[in-house]
Every structure is written in structure tokens, then in C-alpha cells.
Design a protein around this motif. Sequence first.
Motif, PDB file in Angstrom:
ATOM      1  N   ASP A 178      40.714  29.828  30.704  1.00  0.00           N
ATOM      2  CA  ASP A 178      39.649  30.242  29.504  1.00  0.00           C
ATOM      3  C   ASP A 178      38.578  31.378  30.055  1.00  0.00           C
ATOM      4  N   THR A 179      39.180  31.997  31.314  1.00  0.00           N
ATOM      5  CA  THR A 179      38.108  32.857  31.759  1.00  0.00           C
ATOM      6  C   THR A 179      38.433  34.282  31.284  1.00  0.00           C
ATOM      7  N   GLY A 180      37.338  35.239  31.436  1.00  0.00           N
ATOM      8  CA  GLY A 180      37.376  36.303  30.756  1.00  0.00           C
ATOM      9  C   GLY A 180      38.666  37.316  31.433  1.00  0.00           C
ATOM     10  N   LYS A 181      38.741  37.017  32.565  1.00  0.00           N
ATOM     11  CA  LYS A 181      40.023  38.086  33.257  1.00  0.00           C
ATOM     12  C   LYS A 181      41.316  37.507  32.692  1.00  0.00           C
ATOM     13  N   VAL A 182      41.341  36.251  32.402  1.00  0.00           N
ATOM     14  CA  VAL A 182      42.852  35.855  31.747  1.00  0.00           C
ATOM     15  C   VAL A 182      42.851  36.308  30.351  1.00  0.00           C
ATOM     16  N   LYS A 183      41.731  36.485  29.671  1.00  0.00           N
ATOM     17  CA  LYS A 183      41.791  36.987  28.194  1.00  0.00           C
ATOM     18  C   LYS A 183      42.011  38.459  28.360  1.00  0.00           C
ATOM     19  N   ARG A 184      41.629  39.002  29.300  1.00  0.00           N
ATOM     20  CA  ARG A 184      41.542  40.664  29.540  1.00  0.00           C
ATOM     21  C   ARG A 184      43.123  40.844  30.054  1.00  0.00           C
ATOM     22  N   ILE A 185      43.711  40.006  30.625  1.00  0.00           N
ATOM     23  CA  ILE A 185      45.141  40.298  31.262  1.00  0.00           C
ATOM     24  C   ILE A 185      45.971  40.080  30.103  1.00  0.00           C
ATOM     25  N   ARG A 186      45.664  39.042  29.176  1.00  0.00           N
ATOM     26  CA  ARG A 186      46.686  38.848  28.165  1.00  0.00           C
ATOM     27  C   ARG A 186      46.570  39.806  27.028  1.00  0.00           C
TER      28      ARG A 186
END
Length: 126
Positions: A45-53
Amino acid sequence: MITELGEGKYLLLTTFRKDGTPVPTPVWVVPGESDGVIYAWSGRDTGKVKRIRRSGDVEIGPCDVRGNPKGDSVKAHAALLDDDESDAVRSRITKKYGVFGWITVFGSKLRRGRTGSVGIRITAAS
């Protein structure tokens, strides 16, 4: 270059917001099973994971624990892994970082469950 970054203790993983603003984050890193592949790990649920997605375009480079760059960064591509592949990354993190790695991964499993974190595969930009 990417393979050598997997040997380091920390990796500065820079993801990009929709407006192009860079967001650098220090992460643990492990080398991949083949040249040109390294792995990192993060909460789902981190921002970096959302941006990578949204976009796998990232920049990576060596850094210290606080995220201070220790060398040049290079363009790369990041992809999120499935649950089984993420288990393998967590295992590699535990082996590389010893007791502290084991405690961190175990604590993450207690807080978030097995699927609350995700492995990140990083390869050279194409």
C-alpha cells in the motif's frame, strides 16, 4: 551496472508522480538470479508501489540508509511480482540482511499478512 547495485546494502529507488515529480526512497536490495536483474521489497500500500503499478519507469542508484546518493543513478524498469515470487524475494532479503532482515520481514508478515508486501523486479530500461 544494475547487477552491481544488487550487491550493495541500499538502493535509491526513484519513482515518478503523474506530474513527473521524482520521489526517491531508499530500499533494501538483493541481486537477481541472472545478470541485469535485481529485487527490492515494499509494503503493497505504499506510494512507490502505486507509482510502479501505474508506470514501471524508475531510476536507481546506490545510497546510504538515509537515501543520500552514493553514486550516479540509471534509468530502469520496475515490475511488481505475484505472491509466490514475492515470497522468494522476502526469503532473499532475510538471507542477505541476517537477523535484522528476518525481524523486519517477520514483523511485516505479522502486521500486513503474507500478501501485504510485494517484491519488485528491477531491470535495465529498454
